[in-house]
Design an enzyme around this catalytic site. Structure first.
Site, mmCIF file in Angstrom:
data_model
loop_
_atom_site.group_PDB
_atom_site.id
_atom_site.type_symbol
_atom_site.label_atom_id
_atom_site.label_comp_id
_atom_site.label_asym_id
_atom_site.label_seq_id
_atom_site.Cartn_x
_atom_site.Cartn_y
_atom_site.Cartn_z
ATOM 1 N N SER A 640 0.789 -0.973 0.164
ATOM 2 C CA SER A 640 0.013 0.065 -0.094
ATOM 3 C C SER A 640 1.283 1.205 0.086
ATOM 4 O O SER A 640 1.744 1.629 -1.097
ATOM 5 C CB SER A 640 -0.877 0.144 1.412
ATOM 6 O OG SER A 640 -1.755 1.262 0.677
ATOM 7 N N ASP A 732 -8.838 -6.351 -5.358
ATOM 8 C CA ASP A 732 -8.643 -4.180 -4.217
ATOM 9 C C ASP A 732 -9.394 -3.691 -5.239
ATOM 10 O O ASP A 732 -9.308 -3.143 -6.109
ATOM 11 C CB ASP A 732 -6.912 -4.411 -4.328
ATOM 12 C CG ASP A 732 -6.147 -3.239 -3.542
ATOM 13 O OD1 ASP A 732 -7.493 -2.562 -3.351
ATOM 14 O OD2 ASP A 732 -5.936 -3.213 -3.696
ATOM 15 N N HIS A 766 -7.328 -5.790 -0.913
ATOM 16 C CA HIS A 766 -6.035 -5.314 -0.549
ATOM 17 C C HIS A 766 -4.649 -5.540 0.172
ATOM 18 O O HIS A 766 -4.067 -5.120 0.102
ATOM 19 C CB HIS A 766 -6.541 -3.291 -0.034
ATOM 20 C CG HIS A 766 -5.390 -2.885 -0.077
ATOM 21 N ND1 HIS A 766 -4.477 -2.723 -1.462
ATOM 22 C CD2 HIS A 766 -4.921 -1.917 0.678
ATOM 23 C CE1 HIS A 766 -4.045 -0.964 -1.061
ATOM 24 N NE2 HIS A 766 -3.815 -0.985 0.218
#
Length: 792
Positions: A640, A732, A766
């Site tokens: 991320s 995601d 994610h």
């Protein structure tokens, strides 16, 4: 020809990873004390989670201990573990006499509700899909369920029923639709659940069999109009709503009177038991009026919310006078300037309502800020009086802590009964560790630290009758259960914590024990280099390395995601596994991290891609200067925002890194802004809080897009030399994989492109946290580093 195995030659690493993966973690605990007699033992039930990699699932199970009140740490005999098969929610009533268990309902029902008590199952109810959808237990909209003061009713959160649906299609469906009115394509019907498990109509009649009058044609319904949801991890889910199970009538009823165009969750009962206090989130964020869509909410605590009181179903307070009109919910925080109010809890005695707020995040726009604590008076006139009062600040946001002093509160949830002796007990982040603190509800004294400053991280699991149950861990110590007694008088330093040990415990795998015993953990105190953007806010970096290493180790810079989160010194599989392979991990809590005061958080927006990059390099140089890391063999691993930093570090400092691993990374904000469920993040982090909110729009301007690209790793893709491994989740919604795929194409278009490999996990979101995905990730990371950080 048979396909080639990839990666190859990783058998020993795979065996070690499997051994680390077999270690269970503690996810919950319930402590019960029957009376105050010293000869009556305490009952402690512990919920543990263990990876079931072959099934790609998590295995949950319960064990129970009987603890003497003067427990001294002697080994205890636990009950035989009981697996929680298909359990979505488990809620124990305050007295411990009743338990609600919620399981999935299968094709014909949304949920199965089981109420246990007296050593037996009291009732099992099947909830039809037309009454509500799947039950929420995500830790934000709901964390368990709420029992009424008399323990006869229990409130929980589930998907609201569909507002509209298409007609039945196929085989002359319109001519037969009246025969199955009120149902969906599967024949489900609306209404409450009766005591025989059958559905009850609005007039009290049994609706069983209405749709079963002879053979019916095969029909189907269309998908209908698109409905917005709450983004990542909530894809396809309808809005959360409140429901109450009454165990005297065995009916389930939806709570009415709440504001339209909003979601309700986190219910608690008022002391009188005739109403619920809950949190309400508007579907369009008032602090970002230029963005008309419903924004993602997972890990986004800058979404405005307020407290409401609403009459409980079936009570006299539910109806207005003698009419059938439902009373509207009362907004409790309407006279407050707070944009955020959540986690409501009543103090014992019921004269105050205490709650948390992320007002600082809502105002600045960052996704996570310092939490403040507030209270409202709650008197005989209940909600009406509280609604006219102004909230009192119990604990303020700390801008900049003094030394190792209290840095502010960093928690977004509370235990069901967290207030003991006028003190709110909760866990928080305190610099680079998790700590348990007591906050004076009257605000008369500063927060007290209840856990020792020994480098371990602590998390609170339960608080009951003055007893605290917590879990303690460190990078070298898997989670262990501890027990302490909260004194009635003045707090003087940390409590005396006692480890709870089982008499039938089995040692970990010898390789795991040896690896954990060899871990050395140090925290570096650092300051930004002069001239770097973001100001002179100090920061830290945690270094985890093999203590037995002879000379510098190959290094891994491991920046955290967020960016407004932090790495804390707790046990995690990757930070135990990678040092066992000989690597030194540098985990920078760069400017923008939580746990160091609000000024630290606010130092990053507008400087993402520069201040955080500079801090990561400063942490690496400090580890190299101490002789811990070989500067010629360094990699970056991040997910991320950590992947964002991995891309930046590889591009801005190409000579410093030989390999990089990027997990669902942010690589081009000019792409992400159009695809992500959090477009507000792009504006705030790229432009800064004030300028970002001023520029925020549904359609970014050309200047915005230019800025987004300039602060992104894609701007430096031409300079990357490191071997790049990308790991992406196909589902995601936070950073959709298109972002990374376009970056990979930009790399491949270069004539001197570095080696690159992409792994896409088709069912992952994610976090990339499914057990098989987790295993495949880290074995591939180990193989990538083994290849590219090998000695020349």
């Amino acid at each position: 020809m048979a396909p080639k195995d990839e990666p190859q030659g990783m058998q020993s690493e795979a065996a070690l990873l499997e051994a680390f993966g077999s270690l269970p973690t503690i996810s919950g605990a319930w402590l019960r004390a029957s009376g105050n007699q010293q000869d009556i033992p305490l009952t402690l039930t512990v919920q543990s989670v263990q990876r079931n990699v072959s099934a790609n699932a998590q295995r949950k199970f319960l064990t129970t201990f009987s603890l003497p009140r003067e427990y001294g740490g002697q080994p205890l005999q636990p009950t035989f573990p009981v697996e929680l098969k298909d359990v979505l929610l488990l809620s124990v009533s305050p007295s411990g006499s009743r338990t609600l268990v919620v399981r999935g309902g299968g094709d014909k029902a949304s949920a199965l509700l089981e109420v246990w008590g007296g050593g037996r199952l009291l009732r099992e109810l099947s909830v039809p899909t037309t009454l509500h959808g799947a039950v929420y237990n995500d830790g934000w909209f709901a964390a368990g369920a709420a029992w009424s003061p008399d323990e006869q009713r229990v409130a929980y959160v589930a998907e609201a029923p569909a507002d509209v649906q298409t007609p039945l299609w196929g085989n002359s469906a319109s001519a037969n639709e009246d025969k199955i009115s009120g149902g969906d394509a599967d024949g489900n019907r609306s209404g409450a659940v009766g005591d025989d498990g059958q559905e009850i109509g609005a007039d009290g009649s049994d609706k069983k069999g209405k749709a079963d009058e002879g053979a019916q044609p095969k029909t189907w319904r269309g998908v209908g109009t698109f409905q917005e949801d709450w983004g990542e991890l909530n894809t396809g889910k309808r809005r959360p709503a409140l429901f109450v199970l009454d165990t005297t009538s065995w009916h389930v009823v939806g709570v009415q009177g709440l504001p339209p165009g909003a979601t309700a969750g986190q219910p608690v009962w008022t002391p009188s038991g005739d109403a619920l206090v809950c949190v309400v989130w508007p579907h369009t964020a008032p602090n970002f009026p230029a963005l008309p869509q419903r924004l993602g909410i997972v890990y986004c605590f800058n979404r405005p919310c307020a407290l409401y009181a609403v009459a409980a179903p079936g009570t006299s307070a539910e109806r207005a006078g003698d009419s059938d009109e439902v009373c509207e919910a009362v907004r409790l925080t309407k006279h407050s300037q707070l944009q955020s109010a959540f986690a409501p809890r009543f103090v014992p005695g019921g004269d105050q309502l205490v709650f948390l707020s992320q007002h600082a995040a809502c105002v600045s726009g960052v996704h996570n800020g310092t939490t403040s604590v507030h209270s409202l008076p709650w008197r005989q006139n209940g909600a009406a009086g509280a609604a006219e009062a102004e909230a009192r600040e119990v604990l303020a946001v700390v801008a900049s802590p003094q030394g190792d002093g209290f840095p502010g509160l960093y928690t977004v949830g509370l235990l069901p009964q967290p207030i003991v002796g006028g003190r709110l007990v909760t866990h928080t982040q305190w610099r680079d560790v998790g700590a348990i603190v007591a906050v004076d509800v009257d605000g008369a004294s500063p927060p007290g630290r209840l856990t020792p400053q020994d480098g371990n991280s602590w998390s609170l699991l339960d608080c009951q009758a003055g007893w605290l149950v917590a879990v303690c861990s460190s990078p070298s110590s898997p989670p262990a259960l501890h027990l302490a007694r909260l004194p009635e008088g003045t707090l003087e330093g940390p409590l005396q914590w006692t480890a709870v040990t089982a008499s039938d415990s089995i040692d970990f795998d010898p390789a795991v024990c040896a690896a954990l015993a060899d871990i050395q953990v140090d925290t570096l105190q650092l300051r930004p280099e002069e001239g770097t953007p973001g100001g002179a806010v100090p920061f830290e970096a945690v270094v985890i390395r093999p203590a037995s290493a002879q000379g510098p180790c190959p290094g891994i810079v491991l920046p955290h995601g967020g960016p407004h989160s932090a790495y804390v010194r707790s046990y995690m599989l990757p930070t135990a596994f990678l040092p066992a392979l000989g690597y030194a991990i540098i985990a920078p809590n760069f400017r923008g991290s939580t746990g160091y005061g609000e000024d630290c958080i606010q130092a990053l927006p507008g400087h993402a891609g520069s201040a955080d990059v500079a801090d990561c390099m400063a942490a690496l140089h400090a580890a190299v200067d101490r002789g811990w890391v070989d500067p010629e063999r360094v990699a970056i691993v991040g997910g991320s925002h950590g992947g964002f930093l991995a891309g930046h570090l590889a591009g801005q400092h190409p000579g410093s890194f030989r390999a990089a691993v990027l997990r669902n990374p942010v690589l081009d904000l000019s792409v992400m802004i159009h695809l992500s469920d959090i477009p507000d993040w792009c504006y705030i982090e790229a432009w800064g809080c004030q300028e970002g909110q001023k520029r925020m729009a549904a359609r970014p301007s050309a200047e915005d897009l230019e800025r987004f690209r300039a602060v992104s790793p894609i701007a430096h893709a031409h300079a990357v030399k490191a071997a790049m491994l990308f790991m992406l989740g196909a589902k995601d919604r936070r950073v959709p994989l298109t972002d990374a795929q376009l970056y990979v194409r930009a790399l491949a278009a270069r004539g001197d492109a570095p080696e690159a490999r992409t792994i896409v996990f088709p069912e992952d979101t994610h976090a990339l946290d499914r057990p098989q995905t987790e295993f495949e990730q880290w074995i591939n990371v180990a193989a990538w580093l083994k290849t590219h950080l090998a000695k020349n």
